[in-house]
Design a protein around this motif. Structure first.
Motif, PDB file in Angstrom:
ATOM      1  N   PHE A  85       0.838  -1.201   0.000  1.00 16.56           N
ATOM      2  CA  PHE A  85       0.000   0.000   0.000  1.00 16.56           C
ATOM      3  C   PHE A  85       0.864   1.238   0.000  1.00 16.56           C
ATOM      4  O   PHE A  85       0.594   2.215  -0.706  1.00 16.56           O
ATOM      5  CB  PHE A  85      -0.904   0.011   1.236  1.00 16.56           C
ATOM      6  N   ALA A 123       2.309   1.801  -3.345  1.00 19.72           N
ATOM      7  CA  ALA A 123       1.329   2.273  -4.318  1.00 19.72           C
ATOM      8  C   ALA A 123       0.765   3.629  -3.945  1.00 19.72           C
ATOM      9  O   ALA A 123       0.130   4.278  -4.762  1.00 19.72           O
ATOM     10  CB  ALA A 123       0.196   1.254  -4.430  1.00 19.72           C
ATOM     11  N   ILE A 162      -0.830   0.477  -9.562  1.00 19.69           N
ATOM     12  CA  ILE A 162      -1.746  -0.381  -8.808  1.00 19.69           C
ATOM     13  C   ILE A 162      -1.806  -1.767  -9.414  1.00 19.69           C
ATOM     14  O   ILE A 162      -1.784  -2.775  -8.719  1.00 19.69           O
ATOM     15  CB  ILE A 162      -3.167   0.238  -8.835  1.00 19.69           C
ATOM     16  N   ALA A 163      -1.844  -1.810 -10.751  1.00 19.44           N
ATOM     17  CA  ALA A 163      -2.059  -3.090 -11.422  1.00 19.44           C
ATOM     18  C   ALA A 163      -0.963  -4.077 -11.059  1.00 19.44           C
ATOM     19  O   ALA A 163      -1.235  -5.246 -10.832  1.00 19.44           O
ATOM     20  CB  ALA A 163      -2.117  -2.882 -12.927  1.00 19.44           C
ATOM     21  N   PHE A 187      -0.746  -4.859  -7.012  1.00 20.09           N
ATOM     22  CA  PHE A 187      -1.827  -5.677  -6.495  1.00 20.09           C
ATOM     23  C   PHE A 187      -1.821  -7.086  -7.066  1.00 20.09           C
ATOM     24  O   PHE A 187      -2.550  -7.942  -6.614  1.00 20.09           O
ATOM     25  CB  PHE A 187      -3.176  -4.998  -6.750  1.00 20.09           C
ATOM     26  N   LYS A 188      -0.962  -7.287  -8.092  1.00 16.75           N
ATOM     27  CA  LYS A 188      -0.802  -8.638  -8.587  1.00 16.75           C
ATOM     28  C   LYS A 188      -0.383  -9.569  -7.439  1.00 16.75           C
ATOM     29  O   LYS A 188      -0.748 -10.731  -7.399  1.00 16.75           O
ATOM     30  CB  LYS A 188       0.282  -8.636  -9.656  1.00 16.75           C
ATOM     31  N   PHE A 228      -1.279  -9.418  -4.382  1.00 17.71           N
ATOM     32  CA  PHE A 228      -2.430  -9.790  -3.553  1.00 17.71           C
ATOM     33  C   PHE A 228      -3.158 -10.975  -4.144  1.00 17.71           C
ATOM     34  O   PHE A 228      -3.674 -11.813  -3.427  1.00 17.71           O
ATOM     35  CB  PHE A 228      -3.404  -8.616  -3.422  1.00 17.71           C
ATOM     36  N   LYS A 229      -3.193 -11.001  -5.486  1.00 15.95           N
ATOM     37  CA  LYS A 229      -3.860 -12.124  -6.133  1.00 15.95           C
ATOM     38  C   LYS A 229      -3.206 -13.414  -5.673  1.00 15.95           C
ATOM     39  O   LYS A 229      -3.877 -14.358  -5.267  1.00 15.95           O
ATOM     40  CB  LYS A 229      -3.742 -11.977  -7.642  1.00 15.95           C
TER      41      LYS A 229
END
Lengths: 108, 471, 184, 482
Positions: free
Chosen positions: B374, B377, B414-415, B418-419, B421-422
């Motif tokens: 976070f 980002a 972000i893209a 946040f990968k 997090f996936k």
């Protein structure tokens, strides 16, 4: 050495051009050569162009700071060359070559 | 000054201890040295504000080669702190010989010179003192080809960019006749006020900037950095991503704000364009990476683009924004790299898959992961947001278009952040790698998270400090 | 004499500039690294000559000792050690040469164009003795004491680093084919 | 202040509490609700902002400033009423403690959004509210949830970056000493061109959240694929953030550009009404129907708000509340069905009314509410909205009026096919009675539907004076410029 005549008959711009040409030759070498040792030599050439420029400015202005800078550049260049050559030797042990073009393993 | 001395002497001590003692013993010494050095930063700060510079310092540090003013102290503090975390968190690697630790301390010395120089000679020495040990650190995994490649690339690019930087210095010296920051400032002030366009100074500035762009890996000159980051051992990578970045930006900021502030019109546009290009390129390139280490490398390129904005801002705003951003960036990088380091089994494979099912196995680890990402980002209430906000705020009045690009870059980032997090949280029921944290790791990670959150929620802990305005 | 009449330049400057540039070109274009090193040493000699003309005797000597004497010999040493010669000199594509010429040439043109009229800005104040050992030494050990001492740190770091890279680990990973050649 | 802190803290505790987390979360959320009700009892509608809490925060320019007026209070009531219900809906299953933690954390963040009177604070909570729902949709969603959630996140994140850019720009224009407070930002005078640019940034954020037609790309899939409590949070509460932003921040901040933007919003809103309804009629998935019906409803609300008339704003607010309740209720009911029958496709359902009479009675009241049958809560709001749009532009009003018919079509289709008719599901016999928390949740919602259908004036009285004040503010800043 007839030093007075240099300052009176020669403009500083000649030294600027000379060192620019030297620097660009070095740059050309860096861009074209792939042997790591030769690359290092080209970088030394560039550093020397800078040194010449500093000395010229310093002498023309009668200010010693530039010459001291050159002194430190030489000192550091020696240290850098030592480490650089150590790195090159280390690589040579592993790959039997000093060709930087071989190093394209990491690409993205 | 004292910090520098302590670290230098400490480095020698570590080297001597390393001769006989087992390698593990030298780490606590190195950490102690750094902590001792850190303690002196606030003391010096207070002394500086109250003008209590000790006599011996005046006597034995004869000229204005170094100036430990408050901005310098602030950057030095962050730098030493980051170095402590690098040493503390990444000590489990096999490579913790005393010699490597000593080299790291030498490198920190160089960083301190870069934060506090007041003469171009010192800046040059600082850069070299920072980089020469790093060339070795990058290649410290001697039989690994990736590490070799990183070392040689870093070395060649580093010395090449030094040459370019020096050419810039030479031209500026020719144009102004001085190497000292104060007299440079006077000279440029005169040029700026009289409206003289000195070609020597202009050419010098341009070349100098190119040299600096190489050092900080800004867009057209960034190409070396992903390879170097990727190939180096993790500890060296983190060191580059944190300590080196802090030092480089502190130096860049100091140089341009102290010496060339009065001729801002000559260089501001170049930096703005490079900043925009770096942000866009870094983020887009990071999006396409498969390896997480490379993604982080490209993201650090993008971060450099953001930090360039601080150079554009007014000295005061820019200073605070840069400081907060550096803190945010350093600590979030540290925590993310740490997790990446520990989840990768062995040396290979820094892919996103390392984090598969991570959230189901590690509660504390996933907290660190979430907060760290976070912050990277720039999500609010983390330090990353406070830093970005400060930067945006400092340039909105002058470069609105740059702000739009920067925001776009954030959205792209972000893209890829946040990968993770996936893989970590959205991956079904599978179990991930279990982190094994000892006490020191836990405490340090906890501290890092705490710093990120505190700075994020309440940035005035940093920006409320009293500084003497830059000259 | 003729050149002095044509360009109005001192003959010493012309000769040594000529040598400098020629040798520098030889360094970057030659295929054999050993010859490159030798040419580079010549370049350094001619640059030292320039220093002497510019009244910087101290640096002229240091340049010879440090660069020509130490650094270049180090280079030569490593080259001989690694047994690099013309045969294993890597080749690059022709197009890349062209691009490099273009890049370097552009930089040169930009520099030349931007510095066209810049010489007037330099005030001429040639002091006779600033380049002498005595005066430089004095400045070096008073005003520039801090950097002088710090360069000691730098050397120490470089030394440790070079040793670290050069030495072989005892509990070593197997290095690829290390029997025939024995560097360091 | 405590309205924000209590839920977030209880969320933090709940995350680590394991078995007890649901109770801690519920307790925290109910305490907050009670606090809001006490605020309501002390609230004086005729005054402007009340209960102001103001402390320097990020810097001397950026404060932690909270306060409410009638508009904010209504929405606070809605959130703090709905969150316990949503918690109840999630109660029965063996959920991880994180679920409850995230839901209450979201409550806190949303309270922050509706309380904020400082631009940056608003932005921060706006972003924060996004994070719990991102994880909820990502961790417990179905289908290709990563793609859906990341699309949702990027859409909304880009929107909020527009918001940030616009706020920053306005901030840089505030006179020295600059300030981020609502009043200061409202006082900034812009040229029409600037106002259009700034407005574009703000509108981007709000339009994505609402969502207004061309920005709705994230919405239906996210609704369908999110877990039920996620859909409830999204439709019941999150949408209101966008609409609230439109009222509180967009209109007063860039009044100079309103004559440019308002017709666009009205048109797009009405297009959304028709588009959403059309898709909803063709959908077979229950959740899909409700998702598109949401699109249709908020389109109408946005259009009504953009008319800037008193009736429009009042109707919009009222409809925001009732849509929140109805949408949550419908998702609740669908969740109950799905949990028992493991499907929510229309033609696999049917005949539920026979086995679960209580449930079907509650369900039909909710459906009536959503269809805006008189004496339910949907009716007064929709009436006001249509009236305002009609007086804004007659033809647009007429087209918007179609919504009543279309809505009735899809809602009754939904109800009829699922509850009556042939039983197409062999698990129907084991439908069983409602569990206590389900029954409680639905009852509360239904009570609300009926009560405020009968006495909408209680709500209108709260917001009326505030809306008039807001209109004045907008008018004033318009006048000064011309």
């Amino acid at each position: 050495m007839n030093t007075d005549s240099i300052f009176s008959s020669l403009d500083i711009s000649h030294y600027i051009y000379l060192s620019s040409v030297l620097f660009c030759i070095g740059l050309f070498g860096v861009l074209t050569r792939r042997n790591a040792i030769v690359l290092l030599m080209c970088i030394e050439l560039m550093l020397n162009a800078v040194n010449l420029l500093f000395v010229a400015f310093s002498s023309y202005m009668g200010d010693s700071a530039g010459q001291l800078f050159v002194f430190f550049i030489m000192v550091v260049a020696a240290a850098e060359a030592a480490v650089g050559l150590a790195i090159i030797v280390m690589i040579y042990r592993n790959v039997r070559s000093t060709d930087v073009g071989l190093f394209d393993k990491l690409k993205g | 000054m004292k910090s520098l001395l302590i670290i230098f002497l400490g480095a020698i001590a570590v080297l001597f201890f390393g001769i006989k003692r087992p390698e593990r013993k030298s780490l606590p010494i190195a950490l102690l040295v750094l902590i001792a050095a850190l303690v002196f930063i606030p003391l010096d700060w207070i002394a500086f504000i109250h003008k209590h510079v000790p006599d011996w310092q005046i006597k034995y540090v004869p000229t204005n080669m170094l100036s430990w003013d408050t901005p310098a102290l602030a950057f030095s503090g962050v730098l030493i702190l980051a170095a402590i975390f690098v040493l503390g968190l990444f000590s489990k690697n096999k490579l913790h010989g005393a010699d490597l630790l000593g080299l790291m301390l030498f490198s920190v010395c160089g960083g301190l010179l870069m934060t506090s120089f007041s003469n171009l000679i010192m800046l040059f020495l600082g850069i070299e003192c920072l980089s020469i040990p790093l060339y070795v650190l990058a290649g410290s995994r001697k039989s690994d080809l990736g590490s070799n490649e990183a070392a040689v690339k870093y070395f060649l690019l580093g010395s090449f960019s030094t040459a370019v930087f020096l050419l810039g210095c030479a031209f500026i010296y020719g144009g102004t006749g001085s190497l000292d920051l104060d007299s440079l400032a006077r000279a440029t002030n005169m040029l700026g006020h009289m409206g003289i366009k000195s070609q020597l100074v202009m050419a010098g500035l341009l070349i100098l900037m190119v040299g600096m762009f190489f050092k900080i890996a800004a867009f057209p000159f960034h190409f070396w950095s992903p390879d170097v980051y990727d190939g180096s051992p993790n500890r060296a990578t983190v060191f580059m991503a944190t300590v080196v970045k802090i030092a480089a930006f502190a130096a860049f900021f100091r140089l341009f704000h102290y010496a060339f502030n009065d001729i801002k019109g000559w260089w501001a546009m170049t930096i703005a364009v490079v900043s925009a290009a770096t942000i866009l390129f870094g983020n887009i390139a990071a999006l396409r990476q498969q390896s997480m280490k490379r993604t982080l490398a490209y993201s650090s390129v993008a971060h450099a683009g953001y930090m360039l904005m601080a150079i554009l801002a007014s000295p005061f705003d820019g200073f605070w924004a840069l400081l907060v951003y550096l803190v945010a960036y350093a600590f979030s990088s540290l925590s993310i790299f740490f997790l990446l380091d520990r989840t990768s089994n062995g040396n290979e494979g820094f892919s996103f898959d390392n984090f598969n099912g991570f959230g189901r196995t590690n509660k504390f680890g996933s907290l660190v992961l979430v907060i760290g990402l976070f912050s990277m980002a720039g999500i609010p209430l983390t330090a990353g947001f406070a830093g970005k906000f400060g930067l945006f705020n400092s340039i909105i009045g002058t470069y609105p278009w740059l702000l739009v690009i920067a925001l776009l870059g954030s959205a792209i980032s972000i893209a890829y952040y946040f990968k993770v997090f996936k893989n970590a949280f959205f991956g079904g029921e599978q179990q991930g790698t279990k982190l094994e944290l000892n006490l020191m790791d836990t405490v340090m990670l906890g501290l890092a998270v705490l710093v990120i959150l505190t700075v994020g929620i309440w940035p005035t802990v940093i920006t409320g400090l009293q500084i003497i305005p830059a000259p | 004499m003729l050149s002095a009449l044509i360009f109005g330049l001192p003959i010493g400057f012309l000769v040594f500039s000529f040598i400098t540039i020629l040798c520098a070109l030889y360094v970057v274009t030659n295929d054999n690294p050993v010859f490159s090193v030798l040419a580079l040493i010549l370049t350094f000699f001619s640059i030292s000559a320039h220093y002497v003309m510019l009244n910087a005797q101290f640096l002229a000597v240091v340049n010879l000792i440090v660069y020509a004497g130490a650094i270049m010999v180090l280079f030569l040493f490593v080259l001989m050690l690694l047994n690099l010669s013309k045969e294993n000199e890597p080749k690059v594509k022709y197009g890349w040469h062209f691009a490099a010429v273009f890049a370097a040439g552009m930089l040169l043109i930009i520099l030349a164009a931007s510095l066209h009229k810049s010489s007037e800005q330099i005030m001429r104040n040639p002091a006779q003795d600033i380049g002498m050992v005595k005066s430089l030494g004095k400045v070096l050990f008073t005003d520039y004491l801090v950097p002088f001492e710090l360069s000691g740190i730098l050397f120490l770091a470089a030394m440790v680093g070079a040793v670290l890279l050069g030495k072989r680990d005892k509990n070593n990973e197997t290095e690829a084919g290390d029997s025939s050649n024995n560097p360091s | 202040m405590e309205l924000i802190l209590i839920p977030i803290l209880s969320g933090l505790i709940a995350a680590w509490a394991g078995k007890w987390s649901r109770w801690i979360a519920l307790l925290g959320s109910i305490i907050t609700g009670v606090l809001v009700v006490t605020l309501w009892s002390q609230f004086d509608p005729t005054k402007g902002f009340q209960f102001i809490f103001d402390k320097p925060w990020f810097s001397s320019a950026i404060h932690f400033k909270t306060g409410i007026d009638g508009i904010g209070l209504l929405l606070l009531l809605l959130i703090n009423f709905l969150t316990p219900v949503i918690l109840l809906s999630a109660f029965g299953k063996d959920k991880q403690s994180l679920v409850f933690a995230l839901i209450v954390a979201m409550q806190g963040a949303l309270n922050g959004v509706f309380l904020a009177l400082d631009g940056l604070m608003f932005y921060i909570f706006w972003e924060l509210a996004l994070i719990p729902i991102y994880f909820i949709a990502g961790m417990w969603g179905e289908g290709d949830r990563f793609k859906t959630t990341i699309r949702f996140f990027i859409y909304t994140f880009i929107g909020s970056l527009g918001l940030l850019a616009s706020l920053l720009y306005l901030y840089s224009k505030t006179p020295d000493p600059s300030s981020f407070s609502w009043e200061a930002l409202v006082a900034v005078k812009l040229s029409v061109k600037e106002a259009i640019a700034v407005g574009a940034g703000l509108l981007l954020a709000f339009a994505v959240k609402i969502p207004i037609l061309p920005f709705h790309g994230w919405q239906p899939k996210t609704y369908v694929e999110a877990p039920s409590f996620g859909s409830m949070l999204l439709s019941g509460i999150m949408l209101k953030m966008g609409l609230y932003g439109l009222i509180r921040w967009f209109m007063p901040l860039v009044p100079e550009a309103l004559s440019f933007y308002n017709p666009i919003i009205v048109t797009l809103g009405i297009a959304g009404v028709i588009y959403g309804a059309y898709i909803a009629i063709r959908k077979k998935d229950l959740k899909g129907i409700v998702a598109y019906s949401s699109l249709s409803h908020v389109g109408l609300i946005a259009a009504g708000i953009a008319t800037l008339s008193f009736t429009g704003l009042q109707g919009g607010l009222l409809q925001m509340l009732s849509h929140g309740v109805n949408a949550v209720g419908l998702f609740f009911a669908i969740d109950i069905i799905e949990r028992r029958l493991h499907t929510r496709t229309l033609n696999q359902l049917g005949g539920i009314a026979k086995v679960a009479p209580l449930f079907s009675v509650l369900f039909i009241i909710l459906v009536f509410g959503a269809t805006a049958v008189p004496f339910t809560n949907g009716f007064p709001g929709e009436l006001l909205l249509l009236k305002s749009i009609f007086s804004f532009h007659a033809w647009q009003g007429i087209i918007a009026g179609l919504t009543i018919i279309l809505c009735a079509v899809y809602m009754l289709r939904l109800f009829q096919f699922s509850m009556f008719g042939k039983a197409n599901n062999d698990q129907l016999t084991s439908f069983g009675a409602l569990q206590w928390h389900e029954a409680l949740g639905m009852m509360v919602l239904v009570l609300f539907v009926v009560f405020f259908g009968l006495f909408p004036q209680t709500l209108l009285d709260i917001s009326g004076p505030s809306i008039q004040q807001l209109q004045q503010v907008i008018e004033q800043s318009k006048e000064v410029l011309s």
